[in-house]
Design an enzyme around this catalytic site. Structure first.
Site, mmCIF file in Angstrom:
data_model
loop_
_atom_site.group_PDB
_atom_site.id
_atom_site.type_symbol
_atom_site.label_atom_id
_atom_site.label_comp_id
_atom_site.label_asym_id
_atom_site.label_seq_id
_atom_site.Cartn_x
_atom_site.Cartn_y
_atom_site.Cartn_z
ATOM 1 N N GLU A 116 7.702 1.445 -6.799
ATOM 2 C CA GLU A 116 7.158 1.685 -5.460
ATOM 3 C C GLU A 116 7.344 0.432 -4.609
ATOM 4 O O GLU A 116 7.674 -0.641 -5.127
ATOM 5 C CB GLU A 116 5.694 2.132 -5.538
ATOM 6 C CG GLU A 116 5.582 3.561 -6.035
ATOM 7 C CD GLU A 116 4.205 4.171 -5.921
ATOM 8 O OE1 GLU A 116 3.323 3.582 -5.280
ATOM 9 O OE2 GLU A 116 4.016 5.260 -6.484
ATOM 10 N N ARG A 278 4.252 -1.746 3.121
ATOM 11 C CA ARG A 278 3.836 -0.500 3.770
ATOM 12 C C ARG A 278 3.561 -0.655 5.259
ATOM 13 O O ARG A 278 3.873 0.237 6.057
ATOM 14 C CB ARG A 278 2.578 -0.007 3.039
ATOM 15 C CG ARG A 278 2.302 1.422 3.226
ATOM 16 C CD ARG A 278 1.191 1.871 2.317
ATOM 17 N NE ARG A 278 1.693 2.362 1.048
ATOM 18 C CZ ARG A 278 0.919 2.892 0.111
ATOM 19 N NH1 ARG A 278 -0.377 2.960 0.292
ATOM 20 N NH2 ARG A 278 1.448 3.326 -1.013
ATOM 21 N N HIS A 337 -4.965 5.670 5.837
ATOM 22 C CA HIS A 337 -4.832 6.000 4.415
ATOM 23 C C HIS A 337 -5.816 5.233 3.539
ATOM 24 O O HIS A 337 -6.407 5.802 2.623
ATOM 25 C CB HIS A 337 -3.394 5.676 4.005
ATOM 26 C CG HIS A 337 -3.056 6.000 2.591
ATOM 27 N ND1 HIS A 337 -3.124 7.276 2.081
ATOM 28 C CD2 HIS A 337 -2.616 5.215 1.575
ATOM 29 C CE1 HIS A 337 -2.744 7.260 0.806
ATOM 30 N NE2 HIS A 337 -2.456 6.025 0.468
ATOM 31 N N ARG A 372 -2.563 -3.520 1.263
ATOM 32 C CA ARG A 372 -2.592 -3.211 -0.169
ATOM 33 C C ARG A 372 -1.211 -2.820 -0.696
ATOM 34 O O ARG A 372 -0.462 -2.096 -0.044
ATOM 35 C CB ARG A 372 -3.570 -2.059 -0.433
ATOM 36 C CG ARG A 372 -3.580 -1.606 -1.876
ATOM 37 C CD ARG A 372 -4.598 -0.520 -2.109
ATOM 38 N NE ARG A 372 -4.346 0.681 -1.348
ATOM 39 C CZ ARG A 372 -3.476 1.628 -1.689
ATOM 40 N NH1 ARG A 372 -2.717 1.495 -2.772
ATOM 41 N NH2 ARG A 372 -3.338 2.701 -0.941
#
Ligand code: SIN
Length: 531
Positions: A116, A278, A337, A372
């Site tokens: 990821e 992200r 999120h 994060r």
């Protein structure tokens, strides 16, 4: 309104991954879990698609995982906490296996690890591609149901903490119809999830509405890093509430981000392209949509015909939205999120209030900093839940009194207003729109002040309604902290201060009293900047 009462040694608020894990780790000690929805429903954990990050591949190390966590956090991760997080990851994955989680394995029986964004190694354990959250929760719920020491009270939402002399004495809970329950306890664990539902566009369930943060702040606990909200870059843009997620693992497996001209817009923006941190990907997706070029996740080549088998949850969500991800790119947009901020906790989940612990998304231990790392959230939930249980097993404060104090309870019930009217729903809708417009992926002083002024008017109007007052308190604290941080870092991007500033390379801590003072200052006419 009628009221009920119970004496409990340990109360856990919330039945997501963190709450259930604390209860299981404390077994056979008696505990009470209180949860607004039936077990497994309404918890963000059940919806998690990615998995759990753990350095278990040959050649990978907990140190490398900690370094990736620290790098993603953009300069303000608590390194000690990051090393605890990553060094205890493998043991917690073992725990989850022992509770029956069927993590994916290869033909040799080893755990299958996926890639990821911003991870330097393949280190995410998954279940059936994108069903990790659901499968982990299913396993833990069965384990909890089998334990006679765990009492589960479903259908009650905790809305207020009772305190005496800076120490917790219990939790007031209500059903949606106004039935009150007071759980008297001197040891309370808040594991009630995040704040995503304060935003109009979110991947979170409606229960993630920030009430627990407000409860803790109103009781006197310090909060930390509340300005840092993470927006997931690839929610499926299908006008549904909540917005369904298209997991980052798709990009890990080679899916690309394109605009309506077919241009791969991440390729020019970052050397890691679609696997950049992200916040960077989320801002790029936001700008493509804002500027009319559109943003799409193209899985046609990388996943193709195997989509339904490899990513069954995303496949179903796409089909429900009328999209066939095998043959067409998925329209995507960023959605609120995850909250990196939360109730300030130490390495054992202790808050600044005696008798109050916090873990999972509601807590802010410093593990995530400003942004994060993917699949570190379920990991954080289990690592710090286990540490809360360890601390509680040594430091539980046992009650002496067991008599009901009727006077206190009746006072509380009369004051509390929890039932939602149409006016309340209308104002919640407006609050979510304000958060989405002004306290979102791009912010600036003008917009934040506009939001703060309106949220403050609404908070005054609803000060006697517990649910609205809790939601608005948390929304306002996020807005106030975002106004205070005059720089851009990780998930917090200010168009009027669009670079990191070294004087802000630190975490922030705030009490409700300090937030209220800052709000008054910000709302004074002609107020300048903080520095
Ligand atoms: C995802 O599957 O993309 C979300 C996982 C996470 O938030 O860590």
């Amino acid at each position: 309104m009628s009221s009920d009462w119970q004496q409990n040694e340990i109360v856990i608020v919330g039945a997501g991954l963190a709450g259930l894990f604390v209860a299981l780790k404390l077994s056979p000690t008696p505990v009470t879990i209180v949860t607004s929805a039936p077990l497994g429903k309404g918890a963000s954990s059940s919806w998690a698609q990615g998995g759990i990050a753990a350095a278990i591949e040959k050649g990978d190390t907990a140190f490398a995982h900690a370094m990736d966590t620290i790098a993603a956090g953009a300069g303000i991760v608590n390194a000690h906490i990051a090393h605890i997080l990553t060094s205890q990851a493998a043991s917690r994955v073992e725990d989850l296996l022992s509770y029956g989680t069927p993590f994916d394995r290869n033909l040799e029986g080893d755990l299958l690890l996926s890639q990821e964004a911003a991870h330097s190694a393949r280190r995410v354990v998954r279940v059936k591609g994108d069903k990790a959250g659901w499968a982990i929760m299913k396993a833990l719920i069965s384990a909890v149901r089998a334990k006679s020491n765990i009492q589960v009270i479903e259908g009650y939402t905790a809305k207020k903490l009772a305190t005496k002399n800076n120490a917790i004495t219990g939790v007031h809970c209500w059903t949606g119809k106004g039935q009150h329950l007071f759980l008297r306890s001197r040891n309370v664990v808040l594991a009630a999830g995040g704040i995503g539902a304060l935003y109009k566009i979110t991947t979170n369930p409606k229960q993630a509405n920030g009430e627990a943060l407000a409860m803790a702040a109103k009781a006197g606990a310090y909060l930390a890093d509340t300005e840092f909200v993470q927006f997931h870059p690839t929610a499926i843009n299908a006008d549904t509430d909540p917005a369904p997620l298209a997991t980052e693992a798709l990009r890990g497996d080679g899916a690309t981000l394109i605009n309506k001209n077919g241009t791969r817009f991440m390729a020019n923006l970052n050397t890691d392209a679609e696997l950049a941190p992200r916040d960077i990907v989320a801002r790029a997706v936001f700008r493509e949509n804002r500027d009319g070029r559109g943003a799409f996740l193209d899985c046609r080549d990388a996943i193709g015909a195997d989509f339904e088998t490899l990513f069954p949850s995303v496949y179903k969500k796409c089909r429900d939205a009328g999209i066939d991800p095998v043959t067409e790119p998925i329209p995507v947009a960023p959605a609120a999120h995850f909250h990196m901020g939360g109730i300030h906790t130490d390495a054992f989940g202790r808050t600044t209030l005696n008798g109050l612990w916090a873990c999972g998304e509601v807590a802010s231990s410093g593990a995530h900093g400003a942004n994060r790392l993917a699949s570190n959230s379920l990991l954080e939930a289990v690592v710090f839940a286990a540490r809360v249980a360890e601390d509680l097993s040594q430091n539980t404060v046992f009650s002496t009194a067991s008599k009901r104090n009727k006077k206190d309870q009746i006072e509380e019930i009369d004051r509390a207003k929890v039932i939602l009217s149409n006016t309340h729903r209308k104002d919640i809708k407006e609050m979510r729109e304000l958060m989405d417009h002004y306290v979102a992926i791009e912010r600036n002083a003008q917009g934040l002040k506009h939001a703060l002024a309106r949220l403050t008017q609404m908070a005054t109007k609803h000060r006697n309604h517990l649910t609205l007052s809790n939601m608005l308190t948390t929304a306002r604290i996020i807005t106030i902290s975002a106004l205070m941080r005059e720089e851009s870092r990780g998930g917090h991007y200010r168009t009027d201060f669009d670079h990191p500033r070294k004087e802000w390379a630190h975490r922030t801590y705030i009490s409700l009293e300090q937030a209220e003072q800052a709000a008054r200052d910000f709302l004074k006419p002609n107020r300048g900047s903080m520095q």
